[in-house]
Scaffold this active site. Sequence first.
Site, PDB file in Angstrom:
ATOM      1  N   ARG A 199       0.806  -1.233   0.000  1.00  0.00           N
ATOM      2  CA  ARG A 199       0.000   0.000   0.000  1.00  0.00           C
ATOM      3  C   ARG A 199       0.834   1.276   0.000  1.00  0.00           C
ATOM      4  NH1 ARG A 199      -2.782  -3.537   3.502  1.00  0.00           N
ATOM      5  NH2 ARG A 199      -4.794  -4.215   2.629  1.00  0.00           N
ATOM      6  N   LYS A 233       2.467  10.681 -11.971  1.00  0.00           N
ATOM      7  CA  LYS A 233       1.547   9.832 -12.736  1.00  0.00           C
ATOM      8  C   LYS A 233       2.249   8.514 -13.041  1.00  0.00           C
ATOM      9  CE  LYS A 233      -1.125  11.531 -16.008  1.00  0.00           C
ATOM     10  NZ  LYS A 233      -1.605  12.323 -17.173  1.00  0.00           N
ATOM     11  N   GLU A 238       7.832  16.437 -26.187  1.00  0.00           N
ATOM     12  CA  GLU A 238       7.270  16.934 -24.933  1.00  0.00           C
ATOM     13  C   GLU A 238       7.762  18.351 -24.640  1.00  0.00           C
ATOM     14  OE1 GLU A 238       4.952  15.540 -23.275  1.00  0.00           O
ATOM     15  OE2 GLU A 238       5.012  13.385 -23.689  1.00  0.00           O
ATOM     16  N   LYS A 264       5.881  22.101 -15.237  1.00  0.00           N
ATOM     17  CA  LYS A 264       5.072  20.991 -14.768  1.00  0.00           C
ATOM     18  C   LYS A 264       4.867  21.063 -13.262  1.00  0.00           C
ATOM     19  CE  LYS A 264       4.131  16.121 -15.383  1.00  0.00           C
ATOM     20  NZ  LYS A 264       4.468  14.876 -16.101  1.00  0.00           N
ATOM     21  N   GLU A 299      -5.148  15.747 -11.653  1.00  0.00           N
ATOM     22  CA  GLU A 299      -5.680  15.988 -12.994  1.00  0.00           C
ATOM     23  C   GLU A 299      -7.200  16.146 -13.020  1.00  0.00           C
ATOM     24  OE1 GLU A 299      -5.399  13.610 -17.097  1.00  0.00           O
ATOM     25  OE2 GLU A 299      -3.438  13.992 -16.222  1.00  0.00           O
ATOM     26  N   ARG A 319      -4.250  20.358 -15.070  1.00  0.00           N
ATOM     27  CA  ARG A 319      -3.208  19.386 -15.380  1.00  0.00           C
ATOM     28  C   ARG A 319      -3.519  18.613 -16.662  1.00  0.00           C
ATOM     29  NH1 ARG A 319       0.037  15.091 -11.409  1.00  0.00           N
ATOM     30  NH2 ARG A 319       1.350  14.282 -13.084  1.00  0.00           N
ATOM     31  N   ASN A 362      -1.771  16.962 -21.486  1.00  0.00           N
ATOM     32  CA  ASN A 362      -2.077  15.880 -22.428  1.00  0.00           C
ATOM     33  C   ASN A 362      -2.265  16.387 -23.857  1.00  0.00           C
ATOM     34  OD1 ASN A 362      -2.122  13.581 -20.629  1.00  0.00           O
ATOM     35  ND2 ASN A 362      -3.980  14.456 -19.753  1.00  0.00           N
ATOM     36  N   HIS A 394      -1.867  14.049 -26.801  1.00  0.00           N
ATOM     37  CA  HIS A 394      -1.787  12.683 -26.295  1.00  0.00           C
ATOM     38  C   HIS A 394      -3.005  11.833 -26.641  1.00  0.00           C
ATOM     39  CE1 HIS A 394       1.657  14.264 -24.236  1.00  0.00           C
ATOM     40  NE2 HIS A 394       1.883  13.138 -23.606  1.00  0.00           N
ATOM     41  N   HIS A 437      -1.938   8.568 -28.229  1.00  0.00           N
ATOM     42  CA  HIS A 437      -2.194   7.256 -27.635  1.00  0.00           C
ATOM     43  C   HIS A 437      -2.945   6.345 -28.600  1.00  0.00           C
ATOM     44  CE1 HIS A 437      -1.775   8.799 -23.206  1.00  0.00           C
ATOM     45  NE2 HIS A 437      -0.612   8.696 -23.832  1.00  0.00           N
ATOM     46  N   HIS A 459       6.739   6.934 -28.009  1.00  0.00           N
ATOM     47  CA  HIS A 459       5.715   7.805 -27.426  1.00  0.00           C
ATOM     48  C   HIS A 459       5.850   9.234 -27.941  1.00  0.00           C
ATOM     49  CE1 HIS A 459       2.917   9.508 -24.566  1.00  0.00           C
ATOM     50  NE2 HIS A 459       3.863  10.306 -24.091  1.00  0.00           N
TER      51      HIS A 459
END
Length: 361
Positions: free
Chosen positions: A119, A141, A183, A225, A235, A239, A243, A246, A250, A263
């Site tokens: 955890r 993330k 990026e 960032k 997010e 935030r 993306n 993206h 993706h 990527h």
Amino acid sequence: MQTVHVHTTSHDYPIHIGAGILCDFSLFAPYIGKKIAIVTNETVAPLYLNQLTDLFKKNNIQYFTIILPDGEQYKNHDSLNQIYDALLTHHADRKTTLIALGGGVIGDMVGFAAATYQRGVPFIQIPTTLLSQVDSSVGGKTAINHPLGKNMIGAFYQPKLVMTDLNTLQTLPEKEFSAGMAEVIKYGLLGDLDFFVWIEQNIHEIMHQQPEKLTKIIAHCCQMKANIVAQDETEQGIRAHLNLGHTFGHAIETEMGYGNWLHGEAVAAGTVLACALSEQLGCLKNGDTARVAALFRAANLPDKPPKFPFNQWIAHMRHDKKVENGIMRFITLQKLGCAQISEISDMKLLDFLRNHNFSRF
């Protein structure tokens, strides 16, 4: 060395940026326990693993290593289980510190393993690619991929420390360096037009990895960032602007098979599509998309996506995390340097894909 500080609701942590800093144990000391698990891949291990293990051995820190196969196609449940298996075999407890030594794939998987093992255990990011140094190692993330969608299984979980050693870029293939530039350019587009213009003016020196220029882009992107994460750690709002490109990107990665398009390559092509969509929505000026595409080309990145059936684009993008109540939400641009969230219907998106000339730029 430069240090950027990230402030989050869970805890604050530093990003140290400099050449040769992996040799400085004093930077690690406040953030590690008595036992360390170093997770890396088959490409990075021969380059930097001994340097790190020698440092910990010299300072009487117990450690064990986990070496995974290299590639986006291995960012999955099987690799995650390899990490869990090693942690359990070596009796890792909640004081054991995980170290992610590698690019974005390693960083994402180790972060997710740290978030879920017992955890939650502490972890440190040592990003070795430009893409991970300017983006994925910062902000917490973490995720693995699923055959139906990229990064769909994960958690928000912040590292204790990010160590960005510029020397690791010396062994980075040119194609991977270019992927990281996707990026970097994205940051200018979504929130800092002056930075975007500076990249345009300095792209030749950046691509030749001039040290002062590298330090500037890494520190600037990390600070941007950090500022965004401080406002919106999980997010729920601003935030999501990170993306940009993206959702399209993706879809490209999923359709082409993870690893076949890097990527950053997919993000570059996806960002040009997001700009073209913004232009169609009446936000960007005529010619803005062509300007963005030209900068991606200068960074040796694709400015158009591969061709595949329109219904496949829609199917992949419906798995995007920004979908709300069945409505797809895209990051578009109000103008260069200013992002926004736009709701786009399937019909409007399909019309855009059908009418967009993919060889236009």
